[in-house]
Write a protein that holds these residues in place. Structure first.
Motif, mmCIF file in Angstrom:
data_model
loop_
_atom_site.group_PDB
_atom_site.id
_atom_site.type_symbol
_atom_site.label_atom_id
_atom_site.label_comp_id
_atom_site.label_asym_id
_atom_site.label_seq_id
_atom_site.Cartn_x
_atom_site.Cartn_y
_atom_site.Cartn_z
ATOM 1 N N PHE A 94 -3.478 7.412 -3.201
ATOM 2 C CA PHE A 94 -4.222 6.837 -4.315
ATOM 3 C C PHE A 94 -3.315 6.170 -5.335
ATOM 4 O O PHE A 94 -3.555 5.033 -5.756
ATOM 5 N N PHE A 95 -2.277 6.865 -5.744
ATOM 6 C CA PHE A 95 -1.430 6.343 -6.818
ATOM 7 C C PHE A 95 -0.335 5.407 -6.302
ATOM 8 O O PHE A 95 -0.154 4.303 -6.834
ATOM 9 N N VAL A 96 0.394 5.811 -5.250
ATOM 10 C CA VAL A 96 1.517 5.000 -4.766
ATOM 11 C C VAL A 96 1.014 3.793 -3.986
ATOM 12 O O VAL A 96 1.365 2.636 -4.291
ATOM 13 N N TYR A 97 0.162 4.040 -2.986
ATOM 14 C CA TYR A 97 -0.275 2.945 -2.113
ATOM 15 C C TYR A 97 -1.280 2.027 -2.811
ATOM 16 O O TYR A 97 -1.088 0.805 -2.859
ATOM 17 N N GLN A 98 -2.343 2.604 -3.356
ATOM 18 C CA GLN A 98 -3.434 1.797 -3.903
ATOM 19 C C GLN A 98 -3.118 1.210 -5.277
ATOM 20 O O GLN A 98 -3.821 0.305 -5.732
ATOM 21 N N HIS A 99 -2.076 1.697 -5.941
ATOM 22 C CA HIS A 99 -1.731 1.157 -7.254
ATOM 23 C C HIS A 99 -0.423 0.374 -7.217
ATOM 24 O O HIS A 99 -0.418 -0.851 -7.350
ATOM 25 N N PHE A 100 0.682 1.064 -7.021
ATOM 26 C CA PHE A 100 1.987 0.421 -7.149
ATOM 27 C C PHE A 100 2.276 -0.545 -5.998
ATOM 28 O O PHE A 100 2.763 -1.657 -6.226
ATOM 29 N N GLN A 101 1.969 -0.146 -4.761
ATOM 30 C CA GLN A 101 2.241 -1.043 -3.639
ATOM 31 C C GLN A 101 1.308 -2.247 -3.651
ATOM 32 O O GLN A 101 1.735 -3.375 -3.372
ATOM 33 N N ARG A 102 0.061 -2.047 -3.974
ATOM 34 C CA ARG A 102 -0.867 -3.180 -4.014
ATOM 35 C C ARG A 102 -0.498 -4.158 -5.116
ATOM 36 O O ARG A 102 -0.713 -5.363 -4.986
ATOM 37 N N PHE A 103 0.039 -3.646 -6.207
ATOM 38 C CA PHE A 103 0.410 -4.513 -7.316
ATOM 39 C C PHE A 103 1.695 -5.279 -7.031
ATOM 40 O O PHE A 103 1.838 -6.437 -7.429
ATOM 41 N N SER A 104 2.640 -4.661 -6.330
ATOM 42 C CA SER A 104 3.968 -5.249 -6.166
ATOM 43 C C SER A 104 4.172 -5.988 -4.851
ATOM 44 O O SER A 104 5.086 -6.805 -4.736
ATOM 45 N N GLN A 105 3.329 -5.733 -3.852
ATOM 46 C CA GLN A 105 3.531 -6.350 -2.548
ATOM 47 C C GLN A 105 2.509 -7.441 -2.294
ATOM 48 O O GLN A 105 1.480 -7.534 -2.963
ATOM 49 N N SER A 106 2.785 -8.275 -1.293
ATOM 50 C CA SER A 106 1.954 -9.451 -1.031
ATOM 51 C C SER A 106 1.156 -9.347 0.261
ATOM 52 O O SER A 106 0.551 -10.315 0.684
ATOM 53 N N GLY A 107 1.136 -8.196 0.891
ATOM 54 C CA GLY A 107 0.477 -8.084 2.182
ATOM 55 C C GLY A 107 -0.985 -7.725 2.113
ATOM 56 O O GLY A 107 -1.597 -7.432 3.142
ATOM 57 N N PHE A 108 -1.564 -7.740 0.920
ATOM 58 C CA PHE A 108 -2.962 -7.346 0.797
ATOM 59 C C PHE A 108 -3.866 -8.582 0.781
ATOM 60 O O PHE A 108 -3.403 -9.713 0.837
ATOM 61 N N ASN A 109 -5.167 -8.337 0.686
ATOM 62 C CA ASN A 109 -6.136 -9.400 0.943
ATOM 63 C C ASN A 109 -6.224 -10.432 -0.175
ATOM 64 O O ASN A 109 -5.897 -10.172 -1.324
ATOM 65 N N ASN A 110 -6.665 -11.620 0.217
ATOM 66 C CA ASN A 110 -7.027 -12.705 -0.694
ATOM 67 C C ASN A 110 -5.878 -13.123 -1.623
ATOM 68 O O ASN A 110 -6.007 -13.092 -2.846
ATOM 69 N N ALA A 111 -4.784 -13.534 -1.029
ATOM 70 C CA ALA A 111 -3.649 -14.034 -1.823
ATOM 71 C C ALA A 111 -4.028 -15.348 -2.495
ATOM 72 O O ALA A 111 -4.585 -16.251 -1.864
ATOM 73 N N GLN A 112 -3.735 -15.445 -3.793
ATOM 74 C CA GLN A 112 -4.083 -16.619 -4.579
ATOM 75 C C GLN A 112 -2.942 -16.944 -5.539
ATOM 76 O O GLN A 112 -2.131 -16.076 -5.866
#
Length: 282
Positions: A94-112
């Protein structure tokens, strides 16, 4: 933010402020439960920078009036404790993956691109968005428009709210349109003030603006309802016709949010993120 800001303004004016501050902390706890850490970070950041920019930094310690943080812990912590006890990897996910990694990495959905939310807000607020510039120009050309310190403080709060949250969500490459919702309230408030005070419009022009806004809203709803590549209604209808009784709906590496609504699902859909999930091998 509004409750906490009202608490600080009331404190300066010599009025009761503790109840509003307690409400602000409870609201932050509910934000944590519903949206995770941004339920604390964003409201806290807005209040912090607003108090700095408005010269109220000496009151920062008052934000931690001791009963208020206790209320925050009492409301916000039990669910997280229970989840961690039930699922030992919950905090990491919840905290590491869904917060910090999603905020800092570019591999998640809908890059804009960075300017995505600026364009979204400007376009979706038409025909009213130009009046945000009128509000800004009004502040520059009429610095003494209001001598009321509370009014000026609330106006600055709206600007900080709008700018900070837009900038925050513009940093990560993954951007969803729904993330712009937290800034709709301050955006509309500033546009409304610019429309009322920043421009002397004749009544016919005001009527034209209202009619244009209504036409854009109705036209957008009709266009979205007619676009098969946006709506999942055809997909949901096909599933409803072919699925056996009790057969689950499974998504692979994606999820269409409106399918459960159109398909009238009685149980949650299954979402598989990787092809090597054990359920696929079975």
């Amino acid at each position: 933010d509004l409750l906490t800001a009202d608490a600080m303004l009331s404190l300066q004016a010599g009025r009761h402020w503790q109840l509003q501050l307690a409400g602000g902390w409870v609201s932050a706890a509910l934000g944590l439960l519903s949206k995770g850490l941004i339920g604390i970070v964003l409201p806290g950041g807005v209040i912090f920078f607003w108090m700095l920019l408005s010269g109220r930094w000496r009151l920062l310690t008052k934000l931690f009036w001791w009963p208020a943080p206790l209320l925050f812990i009492a409301v916000g912590s039990p669910w997280f404790v229970l989840m961690q006890q039930e699922f030992p990897d919950f905090f990491d996910y919840f905290f590491v993956y869904q917060h910090f990694q999603r905020f800092s990495q570019s591999g998640f959905n809908n890059a804009q691109p960075f300017w995505f939310y600026i364009a979204v807000l400007a376009l979706t607020a038409l025909p009213w968005s130009p009046w945000l510039l009128a509000r800004w120009w009004l502040n520059r050309s009429n610095p003494d428009l209001s001598s009321n310190a509370s009014v000026k403080g609330v106006r600055l709060l709206l600007w900080v709210w709008l700018a900070l949250i837009t900038a925050f969500f513009s940093i990560p490459s993954s951007k969803l349109v729904g993330y712009a919702l937290p800034v709709i309230a301050p955006l509309m408030a500033l546009i409304s003030e610019g429309l009322v005070n920043g421009a002397r419009l004749r009544e016919r022009w005001r009527t034209l603006l209202v009619a244009s806004a209504a036409l854009l809203c109705v036209g957008s709803v009709v266009a979205i309802s007619k676009a098969d590549d946006i709506s999942s209604k055809p997909m949901a209808e096909a599933y409803a016709k072919q699925a056996a009784a009790g057969e689950p709906l499974v998504f692979l590496q994606t999820f269409r949010f409106d399918v459960p609504f159109y398909a009238k699902l009685q149980s949650p859909a299954i979402i598989l993120d990787k092809w090597d999930e054990p359920i696929l091998k079975d």
